[in-house]
Design a protein around this motif. Structure first.
Motif, PDB file in Angstrom:
ATOM      1  N   LEU A  44       0.744  -1.195  -0.048  1.00  0.00           N
ATOM      2  CA  LEU A  44      -0.073   0.193  -0.011  1.00  0.00           C
ATOM      3  C   LEU A  44       0.777   1.258   0.078  1.00  0.00           C
ATOM      4  N   LYS A  45       1.816   1.192   0.652  1.00  0.00           N
ATOM      5  CA  LYS A  45       2.807   2.369   0.973  1.00  0.00           C
ATOM      6  C   LYS A  45       3.626   2.685  -0.177  1.00  0.00           C
ATOM      7  N   HIS A  46       4.205   1.725  -0.926  1.00  0.00           N
ATOM      8  CA  HIS A  46       4.924   1.838  -2.012  1.00  0.00           C
ATOM      9  C   HIS A  46       4.447   1.482  -3.522  1.00  0.00           C
ATOM     10  N   GLN A  47       3.281   0.824  -3.484  1.00  0.00           N
ATOM     11  CA  GLN A  47       2.474   0.821  -4.817  1.00  0.00           C
ATOM     12  C   GLN A  47       1.000   1.498  -5.130  1.00  0.00           C
ATOM     13  N   GLY A  48       0.741   2.014  -3.683  1.00  0.00           N
ATOM     14  CA  GLY A  48      -0.719   2.339  -3.560  1.00  0.00           C
ATOM     15  C   GLY A  48      -1.864   1.626  -3.800  1.00  0.00           C
ATOM     16  N   GLU A  49      -1.562   0.268  -3.794  1.00  0.00           N
ATOM     17  CA  GLU A  49      -2.553  -0.754  -3.551  1.00  0.00           C
ATOM     18  C   GLU A  49      -1.638  -2.083  -3.404  1.00  0.00           C
ATOM     19  N   ALA A  50      -2.444  -3.075  -2.584  1.00  0.00           N
ATOM     20  CA  ALA A  50      -2.255  -4.317  -2.216  1.00  0.00           C
ATOM     21  C   ALA A  50      -3.059  -5.482  -2.734  1.00  0.00           C
ATOM     22  N   ARG A  51      -2.641  -5.892  -4.028  1.00  0.00           N
ATOM     23  CA  ARG A  51      -3.530  -6.989  -4.559  1.00  0.00           C
ATOM     24  C   ARG A  51      -3.097  -8.316  -4.267  1.00  0.00           C
ATOM     25  N   SER A  52      -4.069  -9.145  -4.290  1.00  0.00           N
ATOM     26  CA  SER A  52      -3.777 -10.593  -3.802  1.00  0.00           C
ATOM     27  C   SER A  52      -2.925 -11.234  -4.625  1.00  0.00           C
ATOM     28  N   ALA A  53      -2.773 -10.895  -6.097  1.00  0.00           N
ATOM     29  CA  ALA A  53      -1.755 -11.374  -6.761  1.00  0.00           C
ATOM     30  C   ALA A  53      -0.409 -10.875  -6.506  1.00  0.00           C
ATOM     31  N   ASP A  54      -0.140  -9.620  -6.239  1.00  0.00           N
ATOM     32  CA  ASP A  54       0.998  -9.175  -5.783  1.00  0.00           C
ATOM     33  C   ASP A  54       1.698  -9.766  -4.417  1.00  0.00           C
ATOM     34  N   VAL A  55       0.660 -10.066  -3.436  1.00  0.00           N
ATOM     35  CA  VAL A  55       1.118 -10.990  -2.216  1.00  0.00           C
ATOM     36  C   VAL A  55       1.363 -12.170  -2.628  1.00  0.00           C
ATOM     37  N   ALA A  56       0.726 -12.864  -3.444  1.00  0.00           N
ATOM     38  CA  ALA A  56       1.086 -14.230  -3.777  1.00  0.00           C
ATOM     39  C   ALA A  56       2.569 -14.203  -4.302  1.00  0.00           C
ATOM     40  N   ALA A  57       2.908 -13.316  -5.327  1.00  0.00           N
ATOM     41  CA  ALA A  57       3.861 -13.310  -6.130  1.00  0.00           C
ATOM     42  C   ALA A  57       5.260 -13.081  -4.904  1.00  0.00           C
ATOM     43  N   ARG A  58       4.942 -12.096  -4.020  1.00  0.00           N
ATOM     44  CA  ARG A  58       6.192 -11.625  -3.227  1.00  0.00           C
ATOM     45  C   ARG A  58       6.070 -12.791  -2.014  1.00  0.00           C
TER      46      ARG A  58
END
Length: 150
Positions: A44-58
Motif C-alpha cells: 500500500l505504501k510503495h505501490q498504492g495498492e495491495a492486490r492478492s496477486a502481488d501478495v502471492a508473487a512476493r
C-alpha cells in the motif's frame, strides 16, 4: 573450535522450559499473520495498492493460499477488502504491520552491525524478528546505536 556448553546452559527447570516452548509456539502462530499484514502495508505504501496477486508473487505462494490467509486476517479484523479490489489494513492490522516493521528493522540493523552480508541479513531477519523478545530487541537496538557512535 569445539562447541561447549557452560554449566548455566544445562537443561532448565521444567516450568521455565515449558515457558520457552510456549513462547516459540506463540511466535509460530502469529508470524505468518504478521508477515502478511507487513507486506500488505508495504505494498500500500510503495505501490498504492495491495492486490492478492502481488501478495502471492512476493510471498511465493499460490493465490488460493493468499485467499485462505486473507480470509483469516479478515476474521481477525486485520484486513478488509471488496470483491475485485485491493486489500486494506484495518486500524488493528496497521498497528500489527507497524510493530512487525519495527521489529524487522531492528533485527536487520543488528545483523548488519555484526557484519552479516545484506542478502543473508535480510533472509535471517525475516525469521528471527518473530522469535525475539522485547528485551532482546532493546539490547539489539542499543548495540546497533552504540556501533553507530563509534
Amino acid at each position: 573450535m569445539p562447541y561447549s556448553l557452560n554449566k548455566s546452559d544445562a537443561l532448565p527447570p521444567s516450568d521455565q522450559h515449558a515457558r520457552q516452548y510456549a513462547a516459540v509456539r506463540n511466535a509460530h502462530e502469529t508470524e505468518l499473520l504478521e508477515d502478511y499484514v507487513e507486506l500488505i502495508g508495504d505494498l500500500l505504501k510503495h505501490q498504492g495498492e495491495a492486490r492478492s496477486a502481488d501478495v502471492a508473487a512476493r510471498m511465493g505462494v499460490s493465490q488460493a493460499t493468499v485467499s485462505k490467509t486473507v480470509a483469516r486476517l479478515k476474521s481477525l479484523g486485520l484486513v478488509s477488502s471488496q470483491p475485485y479490489r485491493s486489500l486494506f489494513l484495518t486500524e488493528s492490522g496497521e498497528a500489527m504491520a507497524e510493530m512487525a516493521r519495527r521489529r524487522h528493522a531492528i533485527v536487520l540493523q543488528f545483523l548488519r552491525a555484526l557484519g552479516v552480508s545484506d542478502s543473508t541479513a535480510r533472509i535471517d531477519a525475516e525469521g528471527m524478528e518473530h522469535h525475539v523478545s522485547q528485551e532482546t530487541l532493546e539490547v539489539m537496538q542499543r548495540f546497533t546505536q552504540q556501533q553507530g557512535d563509534i
